[in-house]
Design a protein around this motif. Structure first.
Motif, mmCIF file in Angstrom:
data_model
loop_
_atom_site.group_PDB
_atom_site.id
_atom_site.type_symbol
_atom_site.label_atom_id
_atom_site.label_comp_id
_atom_site.label_asym_id
_atom_site.label_seq_id
_atom_site.Cartn_x
_atom_site.Cartn_y
_atom_site.Cartn_z
ATOM 1 N N ARG A 72 0.903 -1.160 0.000
ATOM 2 C CA ARG A 72 0.000 0.000 0.000
ATOM 3 C C ARG A 72 0.939 1.207 0.000
ATOM 4 O O ARG A 72 1.570 1.494 1.010
ATOM 5 N N ASP A 127 -12.458 -8.277 -0.528
ATOM 6 C CA ASP A 127 -13.598 -7.623 0.128
ATOM 7 C C ASP A 127 -14.877 -7.533 -0.713
ATOM 8 O O ASP A 127 -15.954 -7.341 -0.168
ATOM 9 N N GLY A 170 -13.521 -7.476 6.367
ATOM 10 C CA GLY A 170 -14.504 -6.587 5.756
ATOM 11 C C GLY A 170 -14.704 -5.377 6.640
ATOM 12 O O GLY A 170 -15.532 -5.384 7.546
ATOM 13 N N ARG A 252 -7.216 -14.781 3.391
ATOM 14 C CA ARG A 252 -6.632 -14.186 2.192
ATOM 15 C C ARG A 252 -5.682 -15.127 1.465
ATOM 16 O O ARG A 252 -5.204 -14.794 0.383
#
Ligand code: F6P
Length: 323
Positions: A72, A127, A170, A252
């Protein structure tokens, strides 16, 4: 256009590798040289880029995670970071980039597009939180991962006659909880999109108990509350044993499901087709099993519609009234 590249960005998702494979192979098949950018936008800014070949993506269609690694990138949120990224792309003569990631990654793609690099986004996140597409790559595998856990927890929950809270991922989107909850036969599903009351959950538990049912599964999306906190609240209100499992990153990982591999393959090929047609600033999506594209800014502006009907269905199917 001769040189294109692919990167993965944001949280990894099973099926990203299948998408990379599709971009590389259909890209080469269309006459492009295809480059792989490591660690998302950070790799673009730092020039961590390698040419990829047909063999670079052999034996990865099934694998979870991303062979390109991901990040990220905070730097990509700054004008300086974007300028560096554009400069590196120009040095490598990269004219088009396929970005596999979520909404944050698409915002970067939008900026690059405005700076003259042709970008196409592919939705890769467990998600399923992108409004413009029915499904994102990784969601189906994550739901199946949750289901595996629900099945196992159900065994011990039933044996001990306990209430089991299963906290799933989520933060803003309850789709993992909703889909896994229905498919796993959960008694209650708690999502960030819909207000819930602990009293109502307890009422359902007591209703079940009154007809001899002492075990229950509650699926809680992380964005709707804290599992341990909910456990304490329920335990203080009903005379039942309550245990919480936080599934975390297990959701994941693992091999991508057939659904995700197929979705990723179709979307990867579509992204290359769009670059070949000279399109830019687009995202690829799926609606009613048809792969389509739309403008990134339009896609990012769309508001997600939560499927309340599915939550109602879950309520009907888990109703504790009757025999
Ligand atoms: O965006 C996918 C996701 O897995 C979310 O469901 C979760 O809340 C978040 O990423 C976790 O992020 P990180 O990998 O930074 O801990």
């Amino acid at each position: 256009m001769r040189n294109i590249a692919v990167l993965t960005s944001g949280g990894d998702a099973p099926g990203m590798n299948a998408a990379i494979r599709a971009v590389v192979r259909s890209g080469i098949n269309s006459g492009f040289r295809v480059f792989g950018i490591k660690r998302g936008y950070n790799g673009l800014i730092q020039g961590d880029i390698q040419e990829m070949h047909m063999s670079s993506v052999a034996d990865i269609i099934q694998r979870g995670g991303t062979i390109l690694r991901t990040a990220r990138s905070e730097e990509m949120r700054t004008p300086e970071g974007i300028a560096k990224a554009v400069n590196v792309a120009n040095v490598f003569n990269i004219e088009g980039i396929v970005i596999i990631g979520g909404d944050g990654s698409f915002a970067g793609a939008q900026k690059l597009t405005e700076s003259g690099i042709d970008c196409i986004g592919i939705p890769g996140t467990i998600d399923n939180d992108l409004a413009y597409t029915d499904f994102t790559i990784g969601f189906d595998t994550a739901v199946n991962n949750v289901l595996d856990a629900v099945n196992k927890i159900r065994d011990t929950s039933t044996s001990h006659e306990r209430v089991s809270i299963i906290e799933v991922m989520g933060r803003h989107c309850g789709d993992i909880a909703l889909h896994a909850g229905i498919a796993g036969g959960a008694e209650s599903i708690i999502v960030p999109e819909v207000e819930f009351s602990v009293d109502e959950i307890c009422r359902k538990l007591l209703q079940g108990k009154s007809r001899g049912k002492l075990h229950s599964i509650i699926i809680l999306a992380e964005g709707a509350g804290d599992g341990i906190d909910l456990e304490k609240q329920i335990a203080s209100k009903v005379d039942m044993e309550v245990r919480t499992t936080i599934l975390g990153y297990i959701q994941r990982g693992g091999n991508a499901s057939a659904v995700d591999r197929l979705l990723a393959s179709r979307m990867g090929a579509k992204a290359v087709e769009l670059l070949k047609e000279g399109k830019s600033g687009k995202v690829v999506g799926i609606k009613e099993n048809r792969i389509f594209d739309m403008d990134i800014h339009e896609a990012l502006a769309m508001k997600r519609v939560f499927h309340k009907d599915l939550l109602q269905l879950s309520d009907i199917l888990s109703n504790n009234i009757g025999d």
